[in-house]
Scaffold this active site. Structure first.
Site, PDB file in Angstrom:
ATOM      1  N   SER A  81      29.205  30.480  62.606  1.00 32.91           N
ATOM      2  CA  SER A  81      30.005  29.629  61.717  1.00 32.91           C
ATOM      3  C   SER A  81      29.985  28.158  62.110  1.00 32.91           C
ATOM      4  CB  SER A  81      31.451  30.124  61.684  1.00 32.91           C
ATOM      5  OG  SER A  81      31.972  30.175  62.989  1.00 32.91           O
ATOM      6  N   HIS A 130      37.602  26.923  64.750  1.00 35.72           N
ATOM      7  CA  HIS A 130      36.539  25.928  64.541  1.00 35.72           C
ATOM      8  C   HIS A 130      36.962  24.495  64.796  1.00 35.72           C
ATOM      9  CE1 HIS A 130      35.629  29.487  61.973  1.00 35.72           C
ATOM     10  NE2 HIS A 130      34.496  29.377  62.649  1.00 35.72           N
ATOM     11  N   ASP A 137      40.616  24.792  62.350  1.00 41.76           N
ATOM     12  CA  ASP A 137      41.393  26.016  62.142  1.00 41.76           C
ATOM     13  C   ASP A 137      41.443  26.778  63.462  1.00 41.76           C
ATOM     14  OD1 ASP A 137      38.975  27.297  62.458  1.00 41.76           O
ATOM     15  OD2 ASP A 137      38.791  27.969  60.383  1.00 41.76           O
TER      16      ASP A 137
END
Ligand SMILES: *[C@@H]1O[C@H](CO)[C@@H](O)[C@H](O)[C@H]1NC(C)=O
Ligand SMILES: *[C@@H]1O[C@H](CO)[C@@H](O)[C@H](O)[C@H]1NC(C)=O
Length: 361
Positions: free
Chosen positions: A40, A329, A326
């Site tokens: 991600s 991340h 978040d």
């Protein structure tokens, strides 16, 4: 200064500008494309095309992206592949799943295979992402297509000049830390990391066999300091267990690449120690322009770390002041700074060369 001198100075300035332009063109031409694989931290929209819970194609993700667009990046704005491309003077490589279905798919300008949730192991977030093995399989199709369109020699030369940027391992470590005490007792950290490295060795070798010659390997960050893993401790400290596994993994990946470099004289690489680089921001936020290095900007619950960034989550007003976007991340601000260090920094943060040096070889 008389008119003659002014003209000389002016034409000298023009020559300097032209030379600078020529050398930046040469630098840009040195790397024709970037091929990205990973998780991600590098996904620019592949997971939008999957049936998965691991998505970021909704607000407040993308709130600082051009057009405030939620693109599938797990970020408030741009992420690592964007800043890497910007530094190279290239456009961000598009997500493989967005282009593979098009009849005139163009793979020459780079492709991004990264998928949120992916790990070194197939079992990590199984069926929720494109596993690293699957990404390599997709890349092999791209390589075959390039051979078909450019011819064998041209394709090999194109790929040898291209950068292969890889960020993988964090999700395996998070999965390990979250596994049961009983599971960990039979699989101590060093054994777990050895198994990761054994798999990664075959995976990187396969990329080499398929033409990759310039690798940018991003080690895992201080995974234990992401807001989600801080929640495991009453004091909201970083998870030592996760950070130690990350450090073991990073040391082992560095020696894996060193070994590959010794076996293959034509392989070049830059390893970025994301853990050491990011820990500096976490330990001394103010020194690096951050105000908040513990809580997530976007989320719900304690430290915005209980629930991810969704349309109903809170989000902070000043995103450039937060290290974390978040619960897992980094913010765009963090990604921009880290990519800058990987690009132009020096050992021990990036070694044996930085990305700028790698592109110039
Ligand atoms: C992982 O999945 C790939 C297919 O995507 C498969 O070829 C490979 O054998 C699998 N690896 C393991 C260890 O099961
Ligand atoms: C955001 O936070 C950073 C770090 O504290 C600070 O330098 C910056 O001035 C803030 N920006 C705004 C618009 O308040």
């Amino acid at each position: 200064m008389d008119a003659g001198n002014t003209i000389t100075v002016a034409s000298f300035a023009i020559v300097v500008v032209l030379l600078a332009a020529a050398s930046s063109l040469a630098a840009a031409a040195a790397v024709p494309a970037v091929y990205v694989l990973g998780d991600s931290l590098a996904d620019v929209g592949n997971n939008n095309h999957l049936l998965t819970l691991l998505k970021a194609d909704f607000p407040h993700n993308g709130i600082d992206y051009p057009g405030k667009k939620a693109t599938g990046r797990f970020s408030n704005g741009k992420n690592f592949p964007d800043f890497l491309a910007e530094n190279l003077g290239l456009a961000t490589s598009p997500p493989y799943l967005a282009i593979s279905s098009s009849s005139n798919a163009n793979y020459v300008n780079g492709v991004n295979f990264a998928s949120g949730g992916a790990g070194v192991f197939n079992s990590t977030n199984k069926d929720q992402c494109i596993s690293f093995d699957k990404q390599i399989e997709y890349y092999s199709k791209v390589q075959a297509s390039l051979v078909q369109s450019l011819g064998e020699a041209q394709a090999a030369s194109h790929l040898a000049k291209s950068l292969f940027a890889i960020t993988i391992g964090s999700n395996d470590i998070i999965g390990y830390v979250r596994s049961s005490a009983a599971a960990k007792a039979t699989n101590p950290p060093q054994q777990f990391v050895d198994a990761l490295i054994q798999s990664l060795t075959g995976q990187l070798q396969r990329l080499y066999d398929l033409g990759a010659r310039k690798l940018v390997f991003l080690g895992t960050g201080p995974v234990g300091c992401c807001p989600s893993l801080r929640e495991l401790s009453a004091a909201r400290d970083c998870s030592g267990e996760a950070n130690e596994a990350s450090a073991l993994y990073n040391a082992a990946t560095a020696s894996l690449l060193h070994g590959m470099g010794e076996r293959h004289a034509d392989l070049r690489y830059a390893v970025f120690d994301s853990s050491a680089a990011l820990l500096r921001y976490i330990e001394q936020p103010a020194a690096y322009g951050f105000a908040e290095a513990r809580a997530a900007c976007c989320g719900l619950g304690d430290m915005n770390a209980k629930i991810g960034c969704t349309p109903v989550s809170f989000y902070c007003a000043n995103r450039t002041g937060y290290v974390f976007w978040d619960f897992y991340h980094p913010t765009e601000a963090t990604a921009r700074k880290l990519t800058g260090v990987a690009f132009d920094g020096s050992p021990p943060l990036v070694f044996p060369m930085n990305i700028r040096q790698l592109t110039a070889m």
